[in-house]
Write a protein that holds these residues in place. Structure first.
Motif, PDB file in Angstrom:
ATOM      1  N   ARG A  54      -9.109  -6.697   9.291  1.00 27.03           N
ATOM      2  CA  ARG A  54      -9.081  -6.194   7.827  1.00 27.03           C
ATOM      3  C   ARG A  54      -7.917  -6.756   7.329  1.00 27.03           C
ATOM      4  N   TYR A  72       0.756  -1.228   0.045  1.00 35.74           N
ATOM      5  CA  TYR A  72      -0.053  -0.018   0.046  1.00 35.74           C
ATOM      6  C   TYR A  72       0.901   1.278  -0.043  1.00 35.74           C
ATOM      7  N   LYS A  89      -3.513   7.988  -2.067  1.00 35.48           N
ATOM      8  CA  LYS A  89      -2.829   8.811  -0.843  1.00 35.48           C
ATOM      9  C   LYS A  89      -1.901   9.397  -1.087  1.00 35.48           C
ATOM     10  N   GLN A 147     -14.424  -4.922   0.999  1.00 36.57           N
ATOM     11  CA  GLN A 147     -13.242  -5.103   2.135  1.00 36.57           C
ATOM     12  C   GLN A 147     -13.432  -6.643   2.658  1.00 36.57           C
ATOM     13  N   GLN A 179      -1.329   1.418  10.060  1.00 37.33           N
ATOM     14  CA  GLN A 179      -2.755   1.159   9.077  1.00 37.33           C
ATOM     15  C   GLN A 179      -2.303   0.402   7.988  1.00 37.33           C
ATOM     16  N   TRP A 187      -3.636  -2.740   2.811  1.00 39.40           N
ATOM     17  CA  TRP A 187      -4.282  -1.420   3.646  1.00 39.40           C
ATOM     18  C   TRP A 187      -5.270  -2.259   4.817  1.00 39.40           C
ATOM     19  N   ARG A 188      -4.732  -1.876   6.243  1.00 41.88           N
ATOM     20  CA  ARG A 188      -5.264  -2.595   7.303  1.00 41.88           C
ATOM     21  C   ARG A 188      -6.543  -1.770   7.708  1.00 41.88           C
ATOM     22  N   GLY A 189      -6.451  -0.563   7.685  1.00 48.09           N
ATOM     23  CA  GLY A 189      -7.599   0.296   8.174  1.00 48.09           C
ATOM     24  C   GLY A 189      -8.284  -0.209   9.430  1.00 48.09           C
ATOM     25  N   GLU A 190      -9.705  -0.038   8.913  1.00 54.24           N
ATOM     26  CA  GLU A 190     -10.664  -0.580   9.994  1.00 54.24           C
ATOM     27  C   GLU A 190     -10.174  -1.886  10.614  1.00 54.24           C
TER      28      GLU A 190
END
Length: 597
Positions: free
Chosen positions: A595, A283, A292, A587, A301, A318-321
């Motif tokens: 995630r 990412y 981004k 997702q 993240q 992308w780990r994100g939430e």
């Protein structure tokens, strides 16, 4: 086949590979950075431990970076290929001594291929010349056909073999999410398109090379390299042209980091000493060239490809939430619609019920029965007004499902609405109506319940067809009449005087009117001059039958079972690589709620 065996120079390899748990520390210098500062940090990281092995050293190094696994427990293990060189152009296998030499066709021998052709920078035998991240073993014959053409996506094929193609480029390449130079680029000329399963590998190889050599004086001196590269030292676009950004980011996203690529990254570190940042942290590329761009990196993240939760070939890094939303309770039933001997059947799926993705061919019918469901070679999601495109519609066409082949099974929920609002367009092309040149326009033009009337009104001269367009003079009017008009688009003729145009209703911003009306009157402004109308397209909201298809299941492992968890947000369990995950929209979460895409 004549093979030329080259004695490799004496090379001493390091046996040290950074343990997976230490990867975040390896990239700590990138944390909290953005833009040029991030790009410079990645340059430093990509050079950590690097030691050139020389061009001949690649032959020995390939034994650690580019051979099929010999461990039977490895997911890519194949007894017939174990220990042989892995060719990403033609899909052939070679022994270490099978270097070309002479060849008569595909799979005769392999080359050490500069995937960034050496002729592009004059072939100087510097560190880049022998860098294994872009010096890969490939089929010699296919490599020769590729020559020094740039990578791209082929429109008209002039040569193909086992998934790779050569030919004229698609005129437009499109991806999504880019903020640097946009999401669409044009291209022309001859290009080489690798096999789909290696497009991401080559894209990340290019991106890693740019980052590693961004402090060098590398520049394009010949060939088609300037289609992709500006200059490795360029910081405004970070080394790439608009076409290069769109193409490489498209391939980077569509072909995520695989287990093979992870193994190759480790093998290159064990030999050449360094790692590719965009394989370890896929990412990161989004912070340089993608969605981004310009934002600050927060490594917490991002999911490294060494993380146990990372799904090779699926995760985008992308780990994100951390926790997926609670799936809503399903309220409707979906069904699998398929045709058997001309009879349509619907196998309903109960709420939260289980289904088998590949129905058995019925005994009462031949194997040639057409089926609505089918396999595709790419995932399909979302709602469309068209049936899901499938590669195979006959039971006899279904491929043999093996562990090393990925297919996608598609089912669709069909919704039919009678009396729905259906957009329609009617186009008038005045250049193709056989009108008499310099002839006065007095009668209305009518087509499919749409009428267009030109009127002299307050003008001094009547509307006239002249040199490919209808001339409407100052203070003249044009009236468009139809049911439920929503948009009118004008095409103006050459040498148009560009007088202002006003509409009695709605909004007109040349060349388009928008609004809701059954009649719109346009008036040409000023006291002299004219407008030349070459064509008019009228868009309306009519009544008809609306059919849509909710493509609600995409499986990357087939055949298997998938459990619908919801309808409104469609969450579902899905089997990927032998493990169960929760798929919510685009997702992907593991069963611990982390995630992974």
């Amino acid at each position: 086949m004549t093979a030329l065996c080259v004695m490799a120079a004496q090379v001493v390899f390091s046996s040290t590979v950074t343990p997976a748990e230490n990867i975040p520390a390896y990239y700590a210098n990138a944390n909290g950075k953005s833009g040029t500062s991030l790009y410079n940090a990645l340059n430093s990281i990509a050079n950590v431990g690097f030691k050139s092995l020389g061009y001949d050293g690649a032959i020995t190094a390939y034994q650690k970076s580019d051979v099929y696994p010999t461990d039977p427990s490895h997911p890519d293990y194949d007894a017939s290929k174990a220990g042989k060189l892995w060719d990403m152009y033609g899909g052939c296998t070679f022994r270490a001594g099978d270097e070309c030499g002479n060849y008569n066709g595909e799979c005769d021998c392999y080359n050490r291929e500069h995937s960034i052709p050496k002729s592009w920078w004059g072939g100087n035998k510097n560190d880049m010349y022998s860098d294994i991240f872009h010096l890969v073993p490939t089929d010699g014959y296919v490599n020769n056909r590729r020559s020094a053409y740039a990578f791209g996506e082929v429109n008209n094929v002039t040569y193909s073999y086992n998934g790779c193609k050569l030919g004229s480029s698609k005129s437009t390449i499109t991806t999504d999410k880019n903020t640097l130079l946009g999401t669409e680029a044009t291209c022309s000329g001859t290009v080489f398109e690798p096999r789909d399963e290696y497009k991401g590998d080559f894209a990340r190889g290019y991106l890693g090379m740019i980052a590693k050599y961004s402090n060098t004086s590398f520049s394009i001196t010949s060939g088609s390299g300037n289609m992709i590269f500006e200059s490795f030292k360029s910081t405004s676009h970070f080394g790439l042209t608009k076409y290069g950004i769109v193409l490489l980011m498209k391939w980077h996203r569509e072909d995520p980091v695989s287990r093979k690529e992870i193994d190759r990254n480790n093998g290159i570190q064990a030999t050449q000493g360094n790692r590719n940042p965009f394989i370890d942290y896929p990412y990161l590329a989004e912070y340089i060239w993608g969605e981004k761009n310009g934002q600050t990196v927060d490594l917490s993240q991002l999911m490294p490809s060494t993380d146990p939760a990372f799904v090779p070939g699926v995760s985008n890094g992308w780990r994100g939430e951390d926790t997926p939303p609670t799936p809503p309770t399903p309220t409707v039933q979906y069904g699998v619609t398929w045709s058997v001997c001309g009879e349509t059947r619907v196998d309903s799926i109960a709420e939260n019920g289980m289904i088998v993705l590949l129905p058995d061919a019925p005994a009462s019918c031949s194997a040639e029965s057409p089926v609505f469901m089918g396999w595709t070679d790419a995932p399909i999601n979302g709602i469309s007004e068209e049936e899901p495109a499938v590669l195979y519609r006959l039971a006899s066409q279904f491929p043999v499902v093996t562990e090393d082949v990925t297919y996608y099974a598609v089912f669709a929920h069909e919704t039919i609405v009678e009396g729905a609002t259906v957009p329609t367009d009617v186009t008038f092309d005045f250049t193709d109506m056989g009108l008499k040149d310099k002839g006065v326009i007095s009668a209305p033009f009518e087509k499919e319940n749409v009428a267009i009337t030109f009127d002299q009104a307050g003008a001094g001269t009547a509307p006239t067809y002249y040199t490919g367009a209808v001339r409407l003079y100052a203070k003249g009017t044009m009236t468009v009449t139809a049911n439920a008009i929503t948009q009118i688009d004008f095409t103006f003729g050459v040498s148009d005087k560009s007088n202002p145009i006003t509409a009695n209703v709605g909004t007109f911003e040349s060349p388009t009117w928008t609004g809701e009306a059954d009649e719109v009157v346009f008036t040409v402004g000023d006291t002299s001059g004219h407008r030349k109308f070459a064509g008019v397209k009228v868009s309306m909201n009519g009544s008809g039958t609306s059919i849509s298809y909710d493509r609600f299941i995409t499986s990357t492992q087939a055949p298997t079972e998938v459990e619908m968890l919801s309808v409104d947000a469609p969450a579902r369990k899905i089997l990927v690589g032998g493990k169960i995950y929760i798929l919510l929209g685009e997702q992907l979460f593991n069963l611990q709620g982390q995630r992974v895409r």
